[in-house]
Design an enzyme around this catalytic site. Sequence first.
Site, PDB file in Angstrom:
ATOM      1  N   SER A 133       0.879  -1.180   0.000  1.00  0.00           N
ATOM      2  CA  SER A 133       0.000   0.000   0.000  1.00  0.00           C
ATOM      3  C   SER A 133       0.913   1.226   0.000  1.00  0.00           C
ATOM      4  O   SER A 133       2.092   1.121   0.344  1.00  0.00           O
ATOM      5  CB  SER A 133      -0.838  -0.010   1.280  1.00  0.00           C
ATOM      6  N   TYR A 147      -2.096  -1.402  10.389  1.00  0.00           N
ATOM      7  CA  TYR A 147      -2.102  -1.471   8.919  1.00  0.00           C
ATOM      8  C   TYR A 147      -0.773  -0.995   8.312  1.00  0.00           C
ATOM      9  O   TYR A 147      -0.122  -1.757   7.590  1.00  0.00           O
ATOM     10  CB  TYR A 147      -3.301  -0.683   8.375  1.00  0.00           C
TER      11      TYR A 147
HETATM   12  N1  LIG Z   1      -8.670  -0.271  -1.214  1.00  0.00           N
HETATM   13  C1  LIG Z   1      -7.638   0.506  -1.005  1.00  0.00           C
HETATM   14  O1  LIG Z   1      -7.755   1.752  -0.932  1.00  0.00           O
HETATM   15  C2  LIG Z   1      -6.273  -0.119  -0.825  1.00  0.00           C
HETATM   16  C3  LIG Z   1      -5.154   0.738  -0.882  1.00  0.00           C
HETATM   17  C4  LIG Z   1      -3.897   0.182  -0.715  1.00  0.00           C
HETATM   18  C5  LIG Z   1      -3.748  -1.184  -0.556  1.00  0.00           C
HETATM   19  N2  LIG Z   1      -4.844  -1.993  -0.511  1.00  0.00           N
HETATM   20  C6  LIG Z   1      -4.624  -3.428  -0.315  1.00  0.00           C
HETATM   21  O2  LIG Z   1      -5.241  -4.140  -1.365  1.00  0.00           O
HETATM   22  C7  LIG Z   1      -5.465  -5.473  -0.936  1.00  0.00           C
HETATM   23  C8  LIG Z   1      -6.852  -5.906  -1.352  1.00  0.00           C
HETATM   24  O3  LIG Z   1      -7.818  -5.162  -0.582  1.00  0.00           O
HETATM   25  P1  LIG Z   1      -9.081  -4.487  -1.258  1.00  0.00           P
HETATM   26  O4  LIG Z   1      -8.906  -3.032  -1.116  1.00  0.00           O
HETATM   27  O5  LIG Z   1      -9.346  -5.075  -2.569  1.00  0.00           O
HETATM   28  O6  LIG Z   1     -10.202  -4.882  -0.171  1.00  0.00           O
HETATM   29  P2  LIG Z   1     -11.443  -5.884  -0.261  1.00  0.00           P
HETATM   30  O7  LIG Z   1     -11.961  -5.982   1.124  1.00  0.00           O
HETATM   31  O8  LIG Z   1     -12.352  -5.460  -1.329  1.00  0.00           O
HETATM   32  O9  LIG Z   1     -10.757  -7.259  -0.679  1.00  0.00           O
HETATM   33  C9  LIG Z   1      -9.940  -7.977   0.217  1.00  0.00           C
HETATM   34  C10 LIG Z   1     -10.200  -9.470   0.029  1.00  0.00           C
HETATM   35  O10 LIG Z   1      -9.376 -10.181   0.959  1.00  0.00           O
HETATM   36  C11 LIG Z   1     -10.163 -11.225   1.512  1.00  0.00           C
HETATM   37  N3  LIG Z   1      -9.624 -11.643   2.804  1.00  0.00           N
HETATM   38  C12 LIG Z   1      -9.684 -11.006   4.002  1.00  0.00           C
HETATM   39  N4  LIG Z   1      -9.132 -11.747   4.944  1.00  0.00           N
HETATM   40  C13 LIG Z   1      -8.688 -12.880   4.355  1.00  0.00           C
HETATM   41  C14 LIG Z   1      -8.024 -14.027   4.836  1.00  0.00           C
HETATM   42  N5  LIG Z   1      -7.721 -14.187   6.136  1.00  0.00           N
HETATM   43  N6  LIG Z   1      -7.701 -15.000   3.944  1.00  0.00           N
HETATM   44  C15 LIG Z   1      -8.031 -14.879   2.630  1.00  0.00           C
HETATM   45  N7  LIG Z   1      -8.674 -13.816   2.132  1.00  0.00           N
HETATM   46  C16 LIG Z   1      -8.998 -12.819   2.984  1.00  0.00           C
HETATM   47  C17 LIG Z   1     -11.552 -10.621   1.641  1.00  0.00           C
HETATM   48  O11 LIG Z   1     -12.550 -11.616   1.772  1.00  0.00           O
HETATM   49  C18 LIG Z   1     -11.640  -9.841   0.346  1.00  0.00           C
HETATM   50  O12 LIG Z   1     -12.184 -10.631  -0.685  1.00  0.00           O
HETATM   51  C19 LIG Z   1      -5.226  -5.491   0.566  1.00  0.00           C
HETATM   52  O13 LIG Z   1      -3.957  -6.056   0.840  1.00  0.00           O
HETATM   53  C20 LIG Z   1      -5.243  -4.022   0.939  1.00  0.00           C
HETATM   54  O14 LIG Z   1      -4.488  -3.757   2.084  1.00  0.00           O
HETATM   55  C21 LIG Z   1      -6.104  -1.487  -0.644  1.00  0.00           C
END
Ligand SMILES: NC(=O)c1ccc[n+]([C@@H]2O[C@H](COP(=O)([O-])OP(=O)(O)OC[C@H]3O[C@@H](n4cnc5c(N)ncnc54)[C@H](O)[C@@H]3O)[C@@H](O)[C@H]2O)c1
Length: 287
Positions: A133, A147
């Site tokens: 991130s 986080y």
């Molecule tokens: N959305 C943002 O603004 C953002 C920004 C920077 C980084 N990220 C990173 O992107 C990645 C994806 O997140 P997202 O934003 O798509 O969120 P999201 O919640 O839409 O997707 C995350 C997915 O991870 C799954 N998950 C959660 N815990 C789990 C576990 N223990 N085992 C397996 N799967 C699990 C959830 O069910 C979900 O499908 C994450 O690592 C997040 O930190 C997101």
Amino acid sequence: MTGGASGIGLALGRAFAEAGCKVMLADVEKDALDAAMASLSGVGPEIRGIVCDVADPVSVDSAAEATFSAFGKVHILCNNAGVGARGGIDHIALDNWRWVLDVNLIGVVNGLRAFLPHMRAHGEGGHIVNTASMAGMVNSRQGFAPYPATKYAVVGMSEGLAMEVKPLGIGVSILCPRFVRTNILESARNRSERYGPTTPADTTNPLYPRLAEQVRTGMDPAEVARRVLAAIRNDELYVFTHPETREAVEERFRAILAAFDRAAAPPLQNRCRRSSNNRSGRNGGSR
Ligand SMILES: NC(=O)c1ccc[n+]([C@@H]2O[C@H](COP(=O)([O-])OP(=O)(O)OC[C@H]3O[C@@H](n4cnc5c(N)ncnc54)[C@H](O)[C@@H]3O)[C@@H](O)[C@H]2O)c1
């Protein structure tokens, strides 16, 4: 592809499938996984799904075995699953620390431990994408939360990994997005009971409404996925999606370089001695 049922992981799954890859979506949330599979039906050569908790090494190992027996060789691994829990250091429960560390950091470790020996053994090279991130590059938010701690760790770990696997023809990309329109703020939906009772999210923090708005109006995950595919093709280590965050990173590095400048200045001891000599001089000496 871990965290493949939603947000960035689902968009990555679609983009890989459209690019002609066979894709295994792994996710802890079964209903969302089923819906994701349905939404991708007919896209790409083959899409499968498996319920997997990245925090549990046994679960990740069995997802890896299922992937090997479905597809044979695996060439691209995306450690993408991630969760967030909010709160300052004096508010956030230790159980929440353990949950976020387990998913965001140990989840990546579990993925590497399950897939890297296989990728090493088939010898055909490949690529690993670890989702960090911008919070792993610069912590611009007030307060102290697990986080960014996990995301800095993923960045550091991935930088070392890149050096280690380069001779094997395996590239590494560290995905560092800023705000993306996903379900990340509803992470608690997947918080396992083993971390104790879920405490309500700390929405009293005045920063929360702004954060929620930034995610709600964030980048389309499909755009992030396009960047990731390009980064794999070009073997790029750092994958940024929001150029406007450059300034914050520059500011952090300026502060770091300034600290090096101070370290290069005469040693503190001498400076103290010198200033105490000066004082003695000014006062005409005390001995
Ligand atoms: N959305 C943002 O603004 C953002 C920004 C920077 C980084 N990220 C990173 O992107 C990645 C994806 O997140 P997202 O934003 O798509 O969120 P999201 O919640 O839409 O997707 C995350 C997915 O991870 C799954 N998950 C959660 N815990 C789990 C576990 N223990 N085992 C397996 N799967 C699990 C959830 O069910 C979900 O499908 C994450 O690592 C997040 O930190 C997101």
